[in-house]
Design an enzyme around this catalytic site. Structure first.
Site, short mmCIF file in Angstrom:
data_model
loop_
_atom_site.label_atom_id
_atom_site.label_comp_id
_atom_site.label_asym_id
_atom_site.label_seq_id
_atom_site.Cartn_x
_atom_site.Cartn_y
_atom_site.Cartn_z
N GLY A 1 58.13 42.45 23.49
CA GLY A 1 57.49 41.47 24.37
C GLY A 1 56.62 40.54 23.54
O GLY A 1 55.60 40.99 22.98
N ALA B 1 51.73 36.82 25.83
CA ALA B 1 50.34 36.71 25.39
C ALA B 1 49.82 38.02 24.78
O ALA B 1 49.25 38.03 23.68
CB ALA B 1 49.47 36.30 26.57
N ASN C 1 51.17 46.22 33.09
CA ASN C 1 50.55 46.28 34.42
C ASN C 1 51.40 47.12 35.36
O ASN C 1 52.63 47.15 35.24
CB ASN C 1 50.51 44.87 35.04
CG ASN C 1 49.28 44.08 34.61
OD1 ASN C 1 48.31 44.62 34.13
ND2 ASN C 1 49.33 42.78 34.83
N LYS D 1 43.17 50.62 36.85
CA LYS D 1 43.67 49.29 36.44
C LYS D 1 44.54 48.71 37.56
O LYS D 1 44.44 47.52 37.88
CB LYS D 1 44.47 49.41 35.13
CG LYS D 1 45.13 48.11 34.67
CD LYS D 1 44.14 47.11 34.08
CE LYS D 1 44.63 45.68 33.98
NZ LYS D 1 45.67 45.38 33.08
N ASN E 1 45.73 39.95 41.77
CA ASN E 1 46.91 39.18 41.35
C ASN E 1 47.62 38.45 42.48
O ASN E 1 47.87 37.24 42.40
CB ASN E 1 47.88 40.09 40.60
CG ASN E 1 47.32 40.51 39.24
OD1 ASN E 1 46.11 40.59 39.08
ND2 ASN E 1 48.17 40.76 38.28
N ASN F 1 40.73 33.46 39.09
CA ASN F 1 40.21 34.75 39.57
C ASN F 1 38.84 34.63 40.23
O ASN F 1 38.56 35.29 41.24
CB ASN F 1 40.11 35.75 38.40
CG ASN F 1 41.47 36.07 37.82
OD1 ASN F 1 42.50 35.68 38.36
ND2 ASN F 1 41.49 36.79 36.71
N GLU G 1 55.37 40.65 39.18
CA GLU G 1 55.29 42.11 39.09
C GLU G 1 54.87 42.73 40.42
O GLU G 1 54.31 43.82 40.44
CB GLU G 1 54.28 42.49 38.00
CG GLU G 1 54.67 41.99 36.62
CD GLU G 1 53.76 42.48 35.51
OE1 GLU G 1 54.23 43.11 34.56
OE2 GLU G 1 52.55 42.22 35.61
#
Ligand code: KPL
Length: 332
Positions: A7, A10, A104, A188, A196, A206, A271
């Protein structure tokens, strides 16, 4: 230590840029443009002070080009790419190597374990914040703790995780270890459950979620349901602490565009299934009602399904009249 990071987004780019000066690191991505840019120019990292540096890192798009075996495979893909990443890891991991997911959502560890063997899969979470500005160009947007945990039933992973944590710490990625993987992944998850989907639906950073009572109420309700499900599963999380943590993350990352918002803006699949959808699925298994998370999941899926028809602005000529096919009539 030979590390393969799967991956080149970022987070994968950030970990690669910080770890490569200390050990052998290779990035694996299915995106040819990202791989070519990184191989040609290295990873360009804009640090927290705004200074840029370049770190040479090898990047591959094909497993057969990896001529060695990895002691550690770090999976940093979106949850939707977990199965493919696990298959790549399986072919490139040393027999005594470990796969560590920092993704995530719920279910990644189980899916990776099903491919590489549960004894070779561990999980962690990271509160590092990073943004991909362009292929191979990452901005480090915030420091936060990384926590690693051995998979349930495999305490012998601990010594290897300690070695990994020591390396991460030397790279400037503050890392610790916990023995409670469920509490780690759920706390988390709960942050992502609260933030999200709402930021993606409302298209706000956010911090906006804590600026209105309407947003705060929705966020609290989604989090409260996730806490109900965690309790039904026997995962002990303090309600007040968790609710406050979600609020604090909104505040600390107030300018951040959450990953789901970025996915929606890029027209990508999100996701949602691994986050709010996972709460709904676990709620069904345990008989716990999750109407808010179900609605958030359905709304995000509807957003994904209508991406190509999105209206961005009012047309200059005003709203076009409804055609015969699209107009609705009511017959009595
Ligand atoms: O993990 C995140 C994400 O965007 O996926 C948060 C913590 C919400 C930061 O934006």
């Amino acid at each position: 230590m030979e590390i393969l990071i799967i991956g080149a987004g970022a987070m994968g780019g950030l970990f690669a840029a910080l770890l490569a000066p200390l050990t052998r690191v290779c990035l694996f991505t299915t995106n040819g443009l990202h791989a070519d840019t990184i191989t040609a120019h290295g990873i360009l990292l804009t640090d927290l002070e705004g200074k840029t540096s370049t770190t040479p890192v090898r990047a591959l798009t094909r497993p057969e080009h990896y001529r060695t075996q990895a002691d550690l495979v770090l999976i940093c893909t979106k949850a939707g790419a977990t199965d493919a990443a696990a298959r790549t890891a399986q072919t490139l991991l040393a027999a005594d190597g470990l796969v560590l997911t920092l993704q995530n959502g719920l279910g990644n560890l189980e899916r990776i374990g099903a491919v590489v063997g549960p004894a070779r899969a561990a999980a962690g979470t990271t509160a590092q914040a990073a943004t991909l500005l362009a292929p191979g160009h990452v901005r480090h947007a915030g420091r936060g703790p990384t926590v690693l945990a051995p998979a349930q039933g495999f305490p012998d992973q601990l010594s290897r995780l300690e070695g990994i944590a020591e390396l991460f710490n030397r790279a400037g990625l503050a890392t610790s270890i916990t023995g409670d993987i469920d509490a780690l992944l759920w706390s988390k998850l709960i942050v992502n459950v609260g933030i999200n989907a709402l930021t993606a639906l409302l298209r706000v950073p956010n911090g906006s979620l804590i600026q209105s009572t309407e947003c705060l109420g929705l966020m609290r309700d989604a989090v409260e349901e996730a806490l109900d499900v965690a309790r039904a599963l026997g995962i002990a999380l303090d309600r007040g602490v968790q609710q406050e943590r979600v609020r604090q993350v909104c505040d600390q990352t107030r300018h951040n565009h959450a990953s789901m918002l970025q996915d929606i803006l890029r027209g990508r699949t999100t996701e949602i299934d691994a986050i709010n959808g996972a709460v709904v699925a676990k709620g069904r298994e345990t008989g716990t009602p999750t109407p808010v998370n179900l609605l958030l999941t359905r709304l995000i899926k509807a957003l994904e399904a209508t991406a190509a028809q999105r209206i961005a602005t009012l047309s200059p000529a005003g709203t076009p009249p409804l055609s015969k096919e699209t107009s609705c009539s009511t017959k009595s």
